[in-house]
Design an enzyme around this catalytic site. Structure first.
Site, short mmCIF file in Angstrom:
data_model
loop_
_atom_site.label_atom_id
_atom_site.label_comp_id
_atom_site.label_asym_id
_atom_site.label_seq_id
_atom_site.Cartn_x
_atom_site.Cartn_y
_atom_site.Cartn_z
N ASN A 10 72.31 91.30 -17.82
CA ASN A 10 73.30 92.28 -18.25
C ASN A 10 74.04 92.75 -16.99
OD1 ASN A 10 74.69 94.50 -19.15
ND2 ASN A 10 72.93 95.49 -20.13
N ARG A 86 74.32 89.36 -21.88
CA ARG A 86 74.95 90.40 -22.69
C ARG A 86 76.44 90.39 -22.36
NH1 ARG A 86 75.87 96.65 -21.52
NH2 ARG A 86 76.63 97.23 -23.58
N HIS A 175 77.66 98.46 -28.84
CA HIS A 175 76.21 98.69 -29.01
C HIS A 175 75.66 97.88 -30.18
CE1 HIS A 175 76.58 102.95 -27.07
NE2 HIS A 175 76.16 102.09 -26.17
N HIS A 203 72.67 105.68 -31.93
CA HIS A 203 72.24 105.17 -30.62
C HIS A 203 72.75 106.15 -29.57
CE1 HIS A 203 71.51 102.04 -27.45
NE2 HIS A 203 72.36 102.85 -26.84
N GLY A 205 72.42 107.10 -25.79
CA GLY A 205 72.00 106.89 -24.40
C GLY A 205 73.03 107.54 -23.51
N ASN A 206 73.39 106.88 -22.39
CA ASN A 206 74.52 107.38 -21.60
C ASN A 206 75.79 107.18 -22.40
OD1 ASN A 206 73.66 108.55 -19.13
ND2 ASN A 206 72.86 106.52 -18.60
N ARG A 236 81.81 110.39 -21.05
CA ARG A 236 82.99 110.06 -21.88
C ARG A 236 83.23 111.16 -22.90
NH1 ARG A 236 81.06 104.08 -23.45
NH2 ARG A 236 79.57 104.18 -21.75
N ASP A 278 73.30 114.00 -17.56
CA ASP A 278 71.94 113.65 -17.97
C ASP A 278 71.39 114.72 -18.92
OD1 ASP A 278 69.55 111.75 -16.68
OD2 ASP A 278 68.87 113.64 -17.58
N MET A 279 71.02 114.30 -20.13
CA MET A 279 70.59 115.26 -21.15
C MET A 279 69.35 116.03 -20.74
SD MET A 279 71.44 116.64 -23.91
CE MET A 279 72.45 115.80 -25.12
N GLY A 328 68.04 109.69 -28.16
CA GLY A 328 67.54 109.59 -29.53
C GLY A 328 66.03 109.39 -29.58
N GLU A 329 65.47 108.69 -28.57
CA GLU A 329 64.04 108.38 -28.58
C GLU A 329 63.19 109.49 -27.97
OE1 GLU A 329 63.36 104.49 -26.78
OE2 GLU A 329 65.15 103.75 -27.78
N ASN A 330 63.85 110.41 -27.22
CA ASN A 330 63.07 111.40 -26.46
C ASN A 330 63.41 112.85 -26.70
OD1 ASN A 330 61.37 109.72 -24.57
ND2 ASN A 330 63.40 108.86 -24.16
N GLU A 380 67.08 96.03 -26.57
CA GLU A 380 68.22 95.12 -26.54
C GLU A 380 67.86 93.79 -25.88
OE1 GLU A 380 72.12 97.64 -26.00
OE2 GLU A 380 70.42 98.76 -25.24
P1 ADP Z 1 71.73 103.82 -21.05
O1 ADP Z 1 72.79 104.03 -22.07
O2 ADP Z 1 72.24 103.86 -19.64
O3 ADP Z 1 70.79 102.65 -21.34
P2 ADP Z 1 69.46 105.46 -21.83
O4 ADP Z 1 69.35 104.88 -23.20
O5 ADP Z 1 68.35 105.20 -20.87
O6 ADP Z 1 70.83 105.15 -21.13
O7 ADP Z 1 69.60 107.04 -22.03
C1 ADP Z 1 69.82 107.90 -20.96
C2 ADP Z 1 69.84 109.32 -21.51
O8 ADP Z 1 68.59 109.63 -22.13
C3 ADP Z 1 70.05 110.37 -20.41
O9 ADP Z 1 70.98 111.36 -20.84
C4 ADP Z 1 68.67 110.98 -20.28
O10 ADP Z 1 68.69 112.31 -19.81
C5 ADP Z 1 68.19 110.92 -21.72
N1 ADP Z 1 66.74 111.13 -21.77
C6 ADP Z 1 65.76 110.33 -21.35
N2 ADP Z 1 64.54 110.94 -21.50
C7 ADP Z 1 64.79 112.16 -22.04
C8 ADP Z 1 63.98 113.27 -22.44
N3 ADP Z 1 62.66 113.24 -22.32
N4 ADP Z 1 64.58 114.34 -22.98
C9 ADP Z 1 65.92 114.40 -23.10
N5 ADP Z 1 66.74 113.39 -22.75
C10 ADP Z 1 66.19 112.30 -22.22
#
Ligand code: ADP
Length: 395
Positions: A10, A86, A175, A203, A205-206, A236, A278-279, A328-330, A380
């Site tokens: 990628n 990718r 995505h 989905h 992420g960033n 964005r 960063d979330m 979404g996962e965390n 992915e």
């Molecule tokens: P990418 O799109 O670059 O693959 P990721 O899917 O890894 O990115 O997602 C990155 C985002 O997930 C960041 O905003 C990060 O802060 C957030 N993130 C990761 N772990 C946690 C957590 N435990 N709580 C809140 N946000 C999280």
């Protein structure tokens, strides 16, 4: 080692993510990231057998970086059977993963103006890998391909037709690899057949996008011509009034380049909070009373809820909502806040289940008797490896 090995590549503008995937093993043999390519600090780090490894290659370009990495991959693999790349934008011409023939490479070039940050580095990675491994099958797996099943009323913009027919200006969606993987995995987790299931997939992420998936096909999605449309993201803006760009230009003299940088690199969570994209950082700051961080979170969740509600128009019924990606996962808080905005849908989370689904643990987080909500960790690289082998097998 039994089972075939696929190297998944990628390539970004100054980075290359890679993973060595064995079709019979859950864990990846190698997983790594080359960063700051082209600069004196260019380096690669990777994980192999639970061990972290590191290598510097000052000023290396994509081709040199891959040439440095691949001997280590080759040694760990024993045998390499295919390379899966990718690719972000395949335009309207690519509907599924395919061999990277000169014709397909030319389609990626033709679509470079629609994904200027992604397609050109992707091409560099393809060229470098094809040179190093000319005898292996090279397969392109496209972010846009999954969304080619959207109906015309979802993918066309309400602008003059010739912009579509002559210049390909329409909504493409991105995505796709993640939305496809997660919607299939979600169906499996819920015990429903893929070809008779209806999902909203978020989905996050960033980059962030949401998709309505019916019977395994994308019916509408939030990203459009480029990955800027739709949800609020790390840097964005997502949707803004299209006149904003004209206003900034006419009234304040912003150039096209300036507007692009503003909306793609300085907006979103970063722009509103003035603190971070960063979330995790924003959640911590907001808990300590940072009001701008709190507002960035509120906008993110409200806009996500609003988009999910809008996407429900593409579904004949709703079997469930699936959360994936780093946020979404965390981010338990983000999942809760988003669903709190969707009262009409009768969503309700089981708090303990919501707290339990983090760090790669997926599962049901909805309360009994309410619409299903699942956390589904995306993968992915696995999806790209699977599609790569499917293309190889089909020939
Ligand atoms: P990418 O799109 O670059 O693959 P990721 O899917 O890894 O990115 O997602 C990155 C985002 O997930 C960041 O905003 C990060 O802060 C957030 N993130 C990761 N772990 C946690 C957590 N435990 N709580 C809140 N946000 C999280």
């Amino acid at each position: 080692m039994s089972g075939r090995n696929v190297l998944v590549i990628n390539s970004g503008s100054s980075s290359i993510k890679f993973a060595l995937v064995n079709e019979d093993q859950d864990e990846f043999i190698i997983e790594g990231l080359a960063e700051r390519i082209g600069s004196p600090e260019a380096e690669v780090t990777w994980k192999q057998n639970g061990e972290k490894k590191h290598l510097s290659f000052p000023n290396a370009d994509h081709s040199e970086a891959l040439a440095q990495i691949l001997p280590y991959v080759q040694e760990a693999a024993g045998h390499l059977d295919a390379i899966g790349h990718r690719v972000v934008h395949g335009g309207s011409q690519v509907h599924k993963a395919c061999h990277l023939t000169p014709e397909v490479v030319s389609i990626i070039e033709q679509n470079a103006s629609l994904a200027p940050l992604h397609n050109p580095p992707g091409l560099m990675g393809i060229e470098a890998a094809q040179k190093l491994y000319p005898e292996l099958p090279h397969v392109g797996v496209f972010d846009t391909a999954f969304h080619q099943t959207m109906p015309d009323y979802a993918y066309r913009y309400a602008i003059p037709e010739e912009l579509y027919t002559e210049h390909g200006i329409r909504r493409y969606g991105f995505h796709g690899t993640s939305h496809l993987y997660v919607s299939r995995k979600g169906a499996e987790m819920a015990g429903k057949p893929v070809n008779d299931s209806c999902w909203l997939v978020a989905h996050l992420g960033n980059g962030c996008s949401a998709t309505a998936v019916v019977n395994g096909e994308s019916r509408d999605t939030t990203m459009g011509l480029t990955p800027l449309e739709g949800l609020v993201m790390g840097t964005r803006s997502g949707d803004v009034d299209p006149s904003l760009q004209i206003h900034l230009h006419r009234t304040f003299g912003y150039s096209a380049q300036c507007v692009e940088t503003l909306l793609t690199k300085k907006s979103g969570l970063l722009g509103v909070s003035g603190l971070s994209n960063d979330m995790r950082t924003l959640i911590e700051a907001s808990e300590q009373g940072n009001e701008k961080a709190a507002l960035a979170i509120e906008i993110f969740c409200y806009r996500l809820a609003k988009s999910l509600a809008a996407l429900s128009c593409a579904l004949p019924r709703l079997d469930g909502l699936l959360f994936t990606g780093g946020i979404g996962e965390n981010a338990t808080l983000i999942r809760k806040k988003t669903l709190d905005h969707m009262r009409i849908f009768n969503f309700k989370l089981d708090d303990a289940a919501n707290q339990a689904c983090t760090r790669g643990t997926g599962g049901t987080i909805s309360a009994e008797g309410h619409p299903l909500v699942l956390v589904v960790p995306t993968n992915e690289e696995r999806q790209i490896a699977n599609e790569t082998l499917a293309v190889v097998d089909a020939n």
